[in-house]
Design an enzyme around this catalytic site. Structure first.
Site, short mmCIF file in Angstrom:
data_model
loop_
_atom_site.label_atom_id
_atom_site.label_comp_id
_atom_site.label_asym_id
_atom_site.label_seq_id
_atom_site.Cartn_x
_atom_site.Cartn_y
_atom_site.Cartn_z
N ASP A 15 0.94 -1.19 0.14
CA ASP A 15 0.02 -0.03 0.00
C ASP A 15 0.97 1.08 -0.02
O ASP A 15 2.05 1.19 -0.08
CB ASP A 15 -0.93 -0.03 1.21
CG ASP A 15 -0.36 0.07 2.59
OD1 ASP A 15 0.90 0.49 2.87
OD2 ASP A 15 -1.00 0.16 3.43
N CYS B 169 3.51 -2.93 3.82
CA CYS B 169 2.42 -1.74 4.27
C CYS B 169 3.31 -1.19 5.27
O CYS B 169 4.33 -1.11 5.55
CB CYS B 169 1.31 -2.17 4.92
SG CYS B 169 1.04 -3.01 6.35
N THR C 247 3.14 -1.07 8.79
CA THR C 247 3.86 -1.96 9.88
C THR C 247 3.80 -3.11 9.45
O THR C 247 4.44 -4.11 10.03
CB THR C 247 2.72 -1.75 11.07
OG1 THR C 247 1.45 -2.06 10.44
CG2 THR C 247 2.85 -0.41 11.54
N HIS D 143 9.15 -23.94 10.26
CA HIS D 143 8.20 -24.42 11.04
C HIS D 143 6.69 -24.18 10.51
O HIS D 143 5.87 -25.36 10.99
CB HIS D 143 8.28 -23.99 12.53
CG HIS D 143 9.76 -24.19 13.01
ND1 HIS D 143 9.77 -24.13 14.44
CD2 HIS D 143 10.80 -24.74 12.64
CE1 HIS D 143 11.20 -24.52 14.87
NE2 HIS D 143 11.88 -24.61 13.64
N HIS E 205 6.30 -30.41 12.15
CA HIS E 205 5.46 -29.35 11.94
C HIS E 205 4.39 -29.50 10.61
O HIS E 205 3.50 -28.81 10.70
CB HIS E 205 6.74 -28.41 11.34
CG HIS E 205 8.03 -28.19 12.21
ND1 HIS E 205 7.87 -27.65 13.33
CD2 HIS E 205 9.26 -28.81 12.11
CE1 HIS E 205 8.81 -27.42 14.14
NE2 HIS E 205 9.88 -28.33 13.31
#
Length: 146
Positions: free
Chosen positions: A8, A65, A67, A98, A133
């Site tokens: 973004d 973006c 964050t 994992h 996993h």
């Protein structure tokens, strides 16, 4: 390997850096934007990118973006997506080994281009370990289909 890249307005500068890195690494990718500094809504970019990974058109996706939080939340709403929000190299390796993450989210306002490049290279270069996993991923996928 084919990678889809999306951002973004809050991640556009870092997205350009990652595009350059992918080009330098000779990794096939498509950048679906955004390509402007004007405010846009992250789901408009994150969800279509996630859908294209989920349907097999791309092997992996990278979302950016401000964050990384919004993009990761949006992407994880798409069935079959395991998008990891990562801001350090250790987590980039661990989420591939994992969690078999198929999308990576990062925040331009959180990390710089140098660290982001290391994260991307580590994430793209790390294989899923499988074993115990895989059982855990299976449980998540089973729940997702309910």
């Amino acid at each position: 390997m084919k990678v889809i890249l999306a951002s973004d307005h809050g991640g556009i500068n870092l997205s350009k850096e990652i595009a350059t890195l992918l080009t330098d690494l000779k990794i096939e990718f498509e950048d679906i934007g955004c390509n402007c500094a004007d405010s846009v809504d992250y789901p408009d970019y994150g969800i279509p990118a996630a859908e294209r990974v989920a349907n097999g058109e791309f092997d992996k996706g990278i979302l950016i973006c401000g964050t990384g939080i919004g993009m990761s939340i949006a992407a994880n709403k798409v069935k079959g997506i395991r998008c990891a929000l990562v801001h350090d190299v250790f987590s980039a390796k661990a989420t591939r080994e994992h969690n078999d993450s198929n999308m990576l989210a990062m925040g331009e306002r959180v990390i710089g281009a140098g660290l982001a490049g290391e994260i991307v290279q580590t994430w793209l270069g790390t294989e899923f370990l499988g074993g115990r996993h895989a059982n855990r991923i299976g449980k998540v996928s089973e729940y997702e289909t309910k």
